[in-house]
Write a protein that holds these residues in place. Structure first.
Motif, PDB file in Angstrom:
ATOM      1  N   ARG A 174       0.856  -1.191   0.000  1.00 43.35           N
ATOM      2  CA  ARG A 174       0.000   0.000   0.000  1.00 43.35           C
ATOM      3  C   ARG A 174       0.891   1.240   0.000  1.00 43.35           C
ATOM      4  O   ARG A 174       1.634   1.491   0.943  1.00 43.35           O
ATOM      5  N   THR A 175       0.766   2.007  -1.063  1.00 43.74           N
ATOM      6  CA  THR A 175       1.665   3.136  -1.298  1.00 43.74           C
ATOM      7  C   THR A 175       1.120   4.459  -0.783  1.00 43.74           C
ATOM      8  O   THR A 175       1.711   5.504  -1.036  1.00 43.74           O
ATOM      9  N   GLY A 176      -0.014   4.429  -0.070  1.00 40.92           N
ATOM     10  CA  GLY A 176      -0.614   5.680   0.379  1.00 40.92           C
ATOM     11  C   GLY A 176       0.272   6.477   1.307  1.00 40.92           C
ATOM     12  O   GLY A 176       0.213   7.704   1.333  1.00 40.92           O
ATOM     13  N   ASN A 177       1.116   5.790   2.114  1.00 37.28           N
ATOM     14  CA  ASN A 177       1.986   6.486   3.054  1.00 37.28           C
ATOM     15  C   ASN A 177       3.349   6.816   2.469  1.00 37.28           C
ATOM     16  O   ASN A 177       4.159   7.458   3.132  1.00 37.28           O
ATOM     17  N   SER A 178       3.635   6.355   1.272  1.00 33.72           N
ATOM     18  CA  SER A 178       4.970   6.513   0.716  1.00 33.72           C
ATOM     19  C   SER A 178       5.114   7.840  -0.019  1.00 33.72           C
ATOM     20  O   SER A 178       4.196   8.279  -0.713  1.00 33.72           O
ATOM     21  N   PRO A 179       6.277   8.491   0.096  1.00 29.33           N
ATOM     22  CA  PRO A 179       6.520   9.708  -0.686  1.00 29.33           C
ATOM     23  C   PRO A 179       6.895   9.423  -2.143  1.00 29.33           C
ATOM     24  O   PRO A 179       7.077  10.345  -2.922  1.00 29.33           O
ATOM     25  N   ILE A 180       7.028   8.137  -2.490  1.00 36.03           N
ATOM     26  CA  ILE A 180       7.403   7.753  -3.851  1.00 36.03           C
ATOM     27  C   ILE A 180       6.136   7.464  -4.656  1.00 36.03           C
ATOM     28  O   ILE A 180       5.260   6.724  -4.205  1.00 36.03           O
ATOM     29  N   ASP A 181       6.049   8.047  -5.822  1.00 35.40           N
ATOM     30  CA  ASP A 181       4.924   7.801  -6.728  1.00 35.40           C
ATOM     31  C   ASP A 181       5.276   6.601  -7.602  1.00 35.40           C
ATOM     32  O   ASP A 181       5.884   6.741  -8.659  1.00 35.40           O
ATOM     33  N   TYR A 182       4.916   5.399  -7.128  1.00 27.96           N
ATOM     34  CA  TYR A 182       5.241   4.173  -7.851  1.00 27.96           C
ATOM     35  C   TYR A 182       4.239   3.942  -8.983  1.00 27.96           C
ATOM     36  O   TYR A 182       3.025   4.033  -8.784  1.00 27.96           O
ATOM     37  N   VAL A 183       4.763   3.610 -10.163  1.00 27.90           N
ATOM     38  CA  VAL A 183       3.939   3.155 -11.284  1.00 27.90           C
ATOM     39  C   VAL A 183       4.143   1.649 -11.375  1.00 27.90           C
ATOM     40  O   VAL A 183       5.182   1.175 -11.839  1.00 27.90           O
ATOM     41  N   ARG A 184       3.147   0.872 -10.914  1.00 29.82           N
ATOM     42  CA  ARG A 184       3.299  -0.578 -10.810  1.00 29.82           C
ATOM     43  C   ARG A 184       2.516  -1.281 -11.922  1.00 29.82           C
ATOM     44  O   ARG A 184       1.279  -1.335 -11.874  1.00 29.82           O
ATOM     45  N   PRO A 185       3.190  -1.819 -12.935  1.00 28.21           N
ATOM     46  CA  PRO A 185       2.483  -2.571 -13.973  1.00 28.21           C
ATOM     47  C   PRO A 185       1.860  -3.842 -13.405  1.00 28.21           C
ATOM     48  O   PRO A 185       2.364  -4.431 -12.435  1.00 28.21           O
ATOM     49  N   ALA A 186       0.761  -4.265 -14.017  1.00 30.68           N
ATOM     50  CA  ALA A 186       0.091  -5.485 -13.562  1.00 30.68           C
ATOM     51  C   ALA A 186       0.834  -6.741 -13.995  1.00 30.68           C
ATOM     52  O   ALA A 186       0.669  -7.797 -13.400  1.00 30.68           O
ATOM     53  N   GLY A 187       1.659  -6.641 -15.045  1.00 31.75           N
ATOM     54  CA  GLY A 187       2.382  -7.812 -15.523  1.00 31.75           C
ATOM     55  C   GLY A 187       1.633  -8.602 -16.572  1.00 31.75           C
ATOM     56  O   GLY A 187       2.043  -9.708 -16.932  1.00 31.75           O
ATOM     57  N   SER A 188       0.536  -8.077 -17.083  1.00 27.24           N
ATOM     58  CA  SER A 188      -0.240  -8.764 -18.110  1.00 27.24           C
ATOM     59  C   SER A 188       0.029  -8.131 -19.469  1.00 27.24           C
ATOM     60  O   SER A 188       0.757  -7.136 -19.577  1.00 27.24           O
ATOM     61  N   GLY A 189      -0.563  -8.710 -20.508  1.00 26.28           N
ATOM     62  CA  GLY A 189      -0.411  -8.163 -21.844  1.00 26.28           C
ATOM     63  C   GLY A 189       1.031  -8.190 -22.313  1.00 26.28           C
ATOM     64  O   GLY A 189       1.722  -9.214 -22.259  1.00 26.28           O
ATOM     65  N   ILE A 190       1.521  -7.030 -22.741  1.00 26.53           N
ATOM     66  CA  ILE A 190       2.871  -6.934 -23.302  1.00 26.53           C
ATOM     67  C   ILE A 190       3.920  -6.651 -22.233  1.00 26.53           C
ATOM     68  O   ILE A 190       5.116  -6.578 -22.529  1.00 26.53           O
ATOM     69  N   ASP A 191       3.508  -6.517 -20.960  1.00 24.76           N
ATOM     70  CA  ASP A 191       4.460  -6.199 -19.884  1.00 24.76           C
ATOM     71  C   ASP A 191       5.628  -7.178 -19.799  1.00 24.76           C
ATOM     72  O   ASP A 191       6.782  -6.751 -19.668  1.00 24.76           O
ATOM     73  N   PRO A 192       5.401  -8.513 -19.848  1.00 22.49           N
ATOM     74  CA  PRO A 192       6.555  -9.427 -19.746  1.00 22.49           C
ATOM     75  C   PRO A 192       7.563  -9.264 -20.876  1.00 22.49           C
ATOM     76  O   PRO A 192       8.751  -9.546 -20.690  1.00 22.49           O
ATOM     77  N   LEU A 193       7.100  -8.821 -22.047  1.00 18.65           N
ATOM     78  CA  LEU A 193       8.015  -8.652 -23.179  1.00 18.65           C
ATOM     79  C   LEU A 193       8.850  -7.384 -23.042  1.00 18.65           C
ATOM     80  O   LEU A 193      10.040  -7.371 -23.365  1.00 18.65           O
TER      81      LEU A 193
END
Length: 410
Positions: A174-193
């Protein structure tokens, strides 16, 4: 002879079984990828609240344990936000706490006939809690950071090739308390490539620019864990490394230990929490600044002033193509892309044309022919003329155009 006569039938049955197995494997492979991250922008989280309560029944003990956890969680959240002791936290009524808390996370619990022992986490609603804490709305301090979690087991590194515990740990963080704006891919579609371990070792900026633009990020963080198991089902050691940027710079490293295989997910959750602290510390020290080389900038039009006489100067500027007036039309442009740099160069060259409102590569083929979707305020003849003015060799007609370099360069 009878056995030889059965060969065609057996071969056909074997091929049918292999084909069916391939379909099932493909379905399983597609279903075994992707872990959607938890959206925690509207909550504040406190974890590790321990309670030990005895009562007449197990239900009463559990209720009292949760009530105590709410009070302890509020004091811990207030102290963490304000940097002061928990004893100075303002007292709140039970009804006020119930209105602020949006969820309770059971990290570990043991329920007896008259006793309740547990470790709990609490989720506070940001809108209702922010005023008492002196904050309001989602806190975004860093630039968007694309997260590529790398897990190494044995001698094999992997990221989103298949669903794994390290990816799950980052998805449930849970990133609500973090000062870092994480962009977290789901890992589906073309992400593994696109987001694979080899990419994190590639220093070239051309392909990185395409990736951060594709995922709406400004820079990259690569949290890495090297998991070593002493024996199957037994203790495991995790070596966690915080890396940052296209140059894969190491910020810090630490080691955690899990007593058995069932404790590995909890160890990975703790690893994510500590890595977040490292990235937050690096942000405060000015080490997590976005890499300017990852930002694609449009070339500026430089005006040169040539002195004509003592009192007047004549500006000399690069001529700008006029924007054609007309309705927006969509065109498909095929372009040769021998490497990653040529993709960005082609998009940049086409987007410079007056009247182009969008130019996006929809089909990528490095070493072959990529396909670009273009929206243009004009007709096909005007677009072909504009492309030729940019130094492209243009073929095709209508809404399908093919361009290439060579002969008349730019």
């Amino acid at each position: 002879m009878k056995s030889f006569r059965r060969l065609p039938a057996l071969a056909a049955l074997l091929l049918l079984m292999l084909a069916a197995g391939g379909v099932v494997y493909a379905q399983l492979e597609g279903a075994d990828r992707g872990v959607p991250p938890i959206d925690s922008a509207n909550t504040l989280e406190v974890t590790g609240i321990r309670v030990d309560v005895a009562a007449d029944t197990s239900e009463k003990a559990r209720y009292e344990g949760w009530r105590q956890a709410q009070l302890k969680g509020w004091k811990a959240l207030w102290a963490k936000t304000n940097g002061r002791p928990q004893s100075e936290a303002p007292s709140l009524s039970e009804s006020a706490l119930n209105a602020m808390i949006s969820g309770i996370i059971i990290e570990d619990e043991q329920i007896g006939p008259k006793r309740y022992v547990a470790t709990l986490g609490l989720l506070f609603d940001r809108a209702r809690t922010g005023q008492l804490l002196g904050i309001s709305g989602p806190v975004r301090r860093s630039a968007p950071m694309l997260v590529i979690p790398i897990m190494i087991t044995g001698a094999t590194p992997y990221s989103f090739e298949y669903r794994n515990e390290w990816q799950k740990a980052w998805a449930r963080f849970r990133t609500g308390n973090s000062p870092i704006d994480y962009v977290r891919p789901a890992g589906s579609g073309i992400d593994p490539l696109l987001l694979n371990p080899s990419q994190t070792r590639r220093p070239g900026r051309g392909w990185w620019r395409l990736l951060v633009d594709q995922y709406g990020a400004a820079d990259i963080v690569v949290p890495e864990v090297h998991l070593r198991r002493l024996y199957p089902g037994g203790p495991a050691i995790g070596i966690f490394t915080a890396r940052h940027g296209a140059d894969n710079v190491m910020l810090d490293r630490f080691t955690l230990r899990a007593g058995n295989s069932s404790a590995i997910p909890r160890m990975l959750d703790e690893g994510v929490r500590r890595l977040d602290i490292i990235y937050a510390r690096a942000l405060g020290a000015g080490l997590l600044k976005p890499d300017p080389s990852l930002i694609t900038q449009e070339p500026e039009i430089v005006e040169e002033l040539e002195e004509a006489d003592d009192d007047a100067v004549t500006p000399i500027s690069t001529p700008i193509q006029p924007v054609p007036i007309g309705t927006a039309s969509s065109f498909t442009i095929q372009v040769e892309t021998p490497d990653a740099a040529s993709v960005g160069q082609a998009e940049l060259s086409v987007s410079r044309i007056g009247g182009i409102t969008s130019a996006i590569t929809t089909s990528l083929a490095l070493g072959g022919t990529s396909v670009m979707k273009v929206t243009y305020m004009g007709d096909a003849d005007a677009l072909r003329s504009a492309l030729q003015a940019q130094g492209w060799n243009v073929q095709g007609s209508g809404s399908s155009i093919r361009i290439s370099r060579g002969g008349g360069g730019q």
